[in-house]
Scaffold this active site. Structure first.
Site, mmCIF file in Angstrom:
data_model
loop_
_atom_site.group_PDB
_atom_site.id
_atom_site.type_symbol
_atom_site.label_atom_id
_atom_site.label_comp_id
_atom_site.label_asym_id
_atom_site.label_seq_id
_atom_site.Cartn_x
_atom_site.Cartn_y
_atom_site.Cartn_z
ATOM 1 N N ASP A 227 -34.544 -4.511 -6.842
ATOM 2 C CA ASP A 227 -34.109 -5.695 -7.457
ATOM 3 C C ASP A 227 -34.791 -6.872 -7.237
ATOM 4 O O ASP A 227 -35.442 -7.094 -6.139
ATOM 5 C CB ASP A 227 -32.419 -5.859 -7.079
ATOM 6 N N ASN B 273 -28.705 -1.695 -18.462
ATOM 7 C CA ASN B 273 -29.938 -2.275 -18.603
ATOM 8 C C ASN B 273 -30.122 -2.426 -20.143
ATOM 9 O O ASN B 273 -30.785 -3.229 -20.652
ATOM 10 C CB ASN B 273 -31.108 -1.850 -17.816
HETATM 11 C C1 FPP Z 1 -34.439 -5.105 -11.295
HETATM 12 O O1 FPP Z 1 -35.027 -6.466 -11.352
HETATM 13 C C2 FPP Z 1 -35.455 -4.078 -11.724
HETATM 14 C C3 FPP Z 1 -35.246 -3.334 -12.932
HETATM 15 C C4 FPP Z 1 -34.094 -3.407 -13.789
HETATM 16 C C5 FPP Z 1 -36.549 -2.393 -13.078
HETATM 17 C C6 FPP Z 1 -37.154 -1.846 -12.399
HETATM 18 C C7 FPP Z 1 -38.388 -1.538 -12.902
HETATM 19 C C8 FPP Z 1 -39.708 -1.286 -12.437
HETATM 20 C C9 FPP Z 1 -39.910 -1.911 -10.888
HETATM 21 C C10 FPP Z 1 -40.943 -1.066 -13.033
HETATM 22 C C11 FPP Z 1 -41.272 0.287 -13.362
HETATM 23 C C12 FPP Z 1 -40.771 1.509 -12.541
HETATM 24 C C13 FPP Z 1 -41.422 2.462 -12.487
HETATM 25 C C14 FPP Z 1 -40.662 3.610 -11.500
HETATM 26 C C15 FPP Z 1 -42.530 2.990 -12.845
HETATM 27 P P1 FPP Z 1 -34.047 -7.481 -12.282
HETATM 28 O O2 FPP Z 1 -34.909 -7.638 -13.442
HETATM 29 O O3 FPP Z 1 -32.656 -7.157 -12.138
HETATM 30 O O4 FPP Z 1 -34.256 -8.967 -11.325
HETATM 31 P P2 FPP Z 1 -33.413 -9.943 -11.422
HETATM 32 O O5 FPP Z 1 -31.987 -9.676 -10.432
HETATM 33 O O6 FPP Z 1 -34.216 -10.871 -10.472
HETATM 34 O O7 FPP Z 1 -33.062 -10.457 -12.432
#
Ligand code: FPP
Length: 248
Positions: free
Chosen positions: A22, A70
């Site tokens: 996150d 998501n």
């Molecule tokens: C949460 O941060 C992250 C995600 C929903 C996506 C995670 C994906 C990756 C790290 C990239 C691809 C992964 C792989 C396994 C190749 P957020 O967007 O919710 O952050 P925020 O809470 O700060 O908005």
């Protein structure tokens, strides 16, 4: 920062580590960049943590890469995340195999875009004989969906007379979950300071040690993982028993 690797007791490693990655969006925002920039940089952390777990001897690493919820993000972000997944899986396949890591996925994979499914299934097939560590991506995953799904499958068997309701034990239920071939996580790490489970592995986390790191996912490095493991090893896992009972 303190060196945590030297403090890890190899005999007390968590067999299964689950991660809620996150903070990508906030990390990017602090740099005045689009959210996708955070996701892209998050891939470096995925690589670091996978490598660190494999090197230590952790047998299962499960990353929450895309939740069912998501889908409600802006369309451009969803598309960018899917593209990033395909690119990353394709690019990292050789490294996974070289390191004897098996790729696996949990979630409603059939509902993912075709290109994502294709890259994923190819990766899973090509790494299926690797046995050093299983790297599972939770994709289009939601724990309530998983539990509903298991319940429906069991109900069908009861309807068809293949199973008696009295025989629906914990073991039977567990065998119908997406994670049926892995132990429950010993340690859950969530980054970015948020303290929620967010519909992740609800059944499996019953006795899991929870660790919340203030670090945004794109900044999460091997030493942060070591720190989480050292913290985990300092805890006493009682599984409902008393401390005295454990020492007996
Ligand atoms: C949460 O941060 C992250 C995600 C929903 C996506 C995670 C994906 C990756 C790290 C990239 C691809 C992964 C792989 C396994 C190749 P957020 O967007 O919710 O952050 P925020 O809470 O700060 O908005």
């Amino acid at each position: 920062m303190e060196d945590f690797l030297s403090q890890i007791d190899d005999a007390k490693l968590p067999e299964h580590v689950a991660v809620i990655m996150d903070g990508n969006g906030r990390w990017a925002k602090e740099k005045n960049k689009p959210r996708v920039f955070g996701h892209k940089n998050g891939v470096t952390s995925v690589r670091e943590v996978s490598e660190a777990c494999a090197e230590l001897g952790v047998k299962f690493l499960t990353l929450y890469a895309f939740s069912t919820e998501n889908w409600s993000r802006p369309k451009a972000e969803v598309t960018a995340l899917m593209t990033l997944l395909v690119e990353t899986v394709r690019r990292e396949l050789k490294t996974l195999s070289k390191n004897k890591i098996r790729l696996h996925a949990i979630g409603n994979i059939e509902q993912l875009p075709k290109a994502t499914q294709k890259a994923l299934l190819k990766g899973i097939e090509e790494t299926k004989d690797n046995d050093r560590m299983t790297l599972t991506l939770a994709l289009n995953y939601s724990a309530r969906w998983e539990i509903m799904n298991a319940t429906q499958k069991i109900a069908q068997q009861v309807e068809q007379g293949l199973l008696k309701s009295a025989d629906v034990t914990e073991a039977v239920f567990t065998s119908h979950l997406e994670t049926h071939n892995m132990p429950d996580p010993a340690l859950l790490i969530r980054t970015s300071g948020e303290m929620r489970i967010s519909n992740y592995l609800l059944w499996q986390l019953a006795y899991t040690e929870l660790y919340f790191s203030p670090v945004y996912w794109p900044d999460f490095r091997k030493n942060h993982l070591y720190e989480a493991i050292v913290n985990f090893q300092q805890r006493e896992r009682r599984f409902g028993k008393t401390s005295d009972q454990l020492q007996a």
